[in-house]
Design a protein around this motif. Sequence first.
Motif, short mmCIF file in Angstrom:
data_model
loop_
_atom_site.label_atom_id
_atom_site.label_comp_id
_atom_site.label_asym_id
_atom_site.label_seq_id
_atom_site.Cartn_x
_atom_site.Cartn_y
_atom_site.Cartn_z
N SER B 264 29.82 46.30 12.14
CA SER B 264 30.10 46.54 10.83
C SER B 264 31.22 47.40 11.13
CB SER B 264 28.50 47.82 10.71
OG SER B 264 27.66 47.42 10.45
N ILE B 267 33.96 44.91 10.51
CA ILE B 267 33.99 44.71 9.03
C ILE B 267 34.20 45.89 8.47
CG2 ILE B 267 32.56 43.92 6.97
CD1 ILE B 267 30.50 42.69 9.08
N CYS B 271 38.13 45.40 5.91
CA CYS B 271 38.08 45.83 3.97
C CYS B 271 38.99 46.63 3.91
CB CYS B 271 36.30 47.21 4.20
SG CYS B 271 36.58 47.84 2.53
N ASN B 304 25.52 36.41 1.11
CA ASN B 304 24.90 38.13 1.99
C ASN B 304 23.86 38.92 1.52
OD1 ASN B 304 26.32 38.72 3.95
ND2 ASN B 304 28.47 38.45 2.79
N CYS B 328 24.32 44.50 9.44
CA CYS B 328 25.94 44.23 9.73
C CYS B 328 25.64 43.54 7.85
CB CYS B 328 25.48 42.95 10.34
SG CYS B 328 25.82 43.79 11.88
N ASN B 329 24.76 42.92 7.93
CA ASN B 329 24.39 42.03 6.42
C ASN B 329 24.80 43.40 5.63
OD1 ASN B 329 21.84 39.48 7.74
ND2 ASN B 329 24.01 39.09 6.36
N SER B 332 28.24 43.94 5.26
CA SER B 332 28.54 42.94 4.42
C SER B 332 29.03 42.86 3.45
CB SER B 332 28.83 41.67 5.45
OG SER B 332 29.23 40.79 5.23
#
Lengths: 66, 354
Positions: B264, B267, B271, B304, B328-329, B332
């Motif tokens: 995460s 990610i 971002c 996602n 994480c999904n 994401s």
Amino acid sequence: MKNLKLKSARAALDLSQQDLADKVGVSRQTINAIEKGDYNPTINLCRDICKVLGKTLDELFWEEEI
Amino acid sequence: MKRKIVNIIIGIVMILVAIAFTLVYVNTNKGKILKSTGTWYYTDNYSIENGELNVSKTNAIIDLPGEGICKMSVKWDNITMPGALPLMTITKENGDVVAWISGDSVNSELEFKVDEAANYIVESNYYISGDEFKEAIEIIDKESASKIIIEEDGSFDGFTDFGKEGEWTTQYEVDVNFSAAGGNFKRAGAIIGFFIGLGIAVIILAITKNKGEYKEKYDERQTLVRGKAFKYAFAVAIVYFSMLGIFAEADLLQKFSISGLIISGIIISICVYASYAIWNDGYFSLSTNKRGLLISFGFIEIANIVLMIISFVSGMIIENGKFSFFLCNIVSSVVFLVLFIIILVKSIIDRRED
């Protein structure tokens, strides 16, 4: 500081920002940023712009003394 | 052309490796009994005299190796009619009862979830009155105890011999089977899915990219913007992972999967980089097809969201009382939604400036 000389030189040749950007080899947003005064181009980019618009560096990029 | 072919081959190899790994993994783990637990035989002797119970009983310790399901079948064989009812419990070494079964029927089966590798104690306790029997179950399982009806004469479910004096011997056979949990399949599936997806993406990119697009060209202003974007993303990563380390050390992250938090963090850093670069017109090269990328981001976002819904509905998002790797999904999904919105807004602004 806004670069109105560049804008008027571009308009005189009836070129859009995208057209000028394509001829110079940069993004439209870079031309926009230069005209708005948000970005100071390097000397190489200034020369490339001058070549396309048929102007000198002084004519486009020299700041007028108040 | 050569580069295109190489990229397609790389993509195909990735997919084939992922498929091969899947086949090997499933075949070696499907329905696998990790431990051959076998059958135990117990003999308990007890006597009832003047209302007092004296028991000489055996118990067993079974070693269950990890997460999974344990199935036990118990066959009671009373040599003589007993004066007490047995209650068999399966207990962890700390005293927590994980399962129980009562001896009111000759054959019983029970199945319980094993959440950790440990020694489990199997023992029977005997009760010479229906009320005591019910109270003992109430301590372990209130809901089941509430369904137990002790008749006025003290009998339970046809068993009328509570407290019958005499000496009794009870033999019982306990058959134990253990199978590994399917949790590993979920993780393996996530990893395999990632590599298959990556392989497909490499192939699609190789097919759709035209000659000349491989070398992405950024002008001098864009290069500066990208440099700043990398700097901010790196700063965010430093702060995030430092805090992650401190919080993990202070044991404040027990409710989260550490691997999920690490991914995460990556990610989130991506971002930050992408958001800054997109907003300041440094993300897309001079040759990038913006519309194509917007569509790709949209598809990734939908994928996602679907994965997120699946992980919530199937319960995979929470494992053993903590947020799993599938956290994480969620991260994401949020990130791609943010990027999608930024690209959309920027496109509208750019169109107005044109």
